[in-house]
Scaffold this motif. Sequence first.
Motif: not given
Length: 164
Positions: A47-53
């Motif tokens: 899963p790609l959390g919004t904090q990673s972008v």
Amino acid sequence: MKSFTLTGASALSPARLRTGLLDPTTWRGQDGVIESTADDALTVSFPLGTQSVPDSLSRFVPADAVLRMEVHTAAEAPVGSPQTAGLRVTVPGAPVMVRVELIAHPTAPAADPADAAEGVGSTLRAHTEIESSVPLFGPVVESALEPVVRSQLTEKFDELADLG
């Protein structure tokens, strides 16, 4: 294209690191979903959390985005030789790809003759390339992603060093 190289060390032999890269259990323990496996390859999604972008790039990433990693290892090298693997990391639907060439060099022979076939320890090197296909702004996207990729890869690199 942006590129950088990370180096590190592991108490594990290159052969054990190669085995760990291809072990689905390694990635499930990090919330990964295994998509496919083969003798020398594995594909896993996270899963790609919004904090990673970075905020400046969020418009290029779908809300339900996942990080997909394809691991391909070279054929198992002879004992005492380096092991190599290639990682291709993408976010389906986003115009970015990260490629990592990982090489594990053996650092010392085994102290116990029973472990002589494996050796002890590895020196790790990960050469990383970040590439974006956004017209005109590709280099800006690559520059914005470099610190994020470097941070995430450093974290994964440290986890890889302790796979045992």
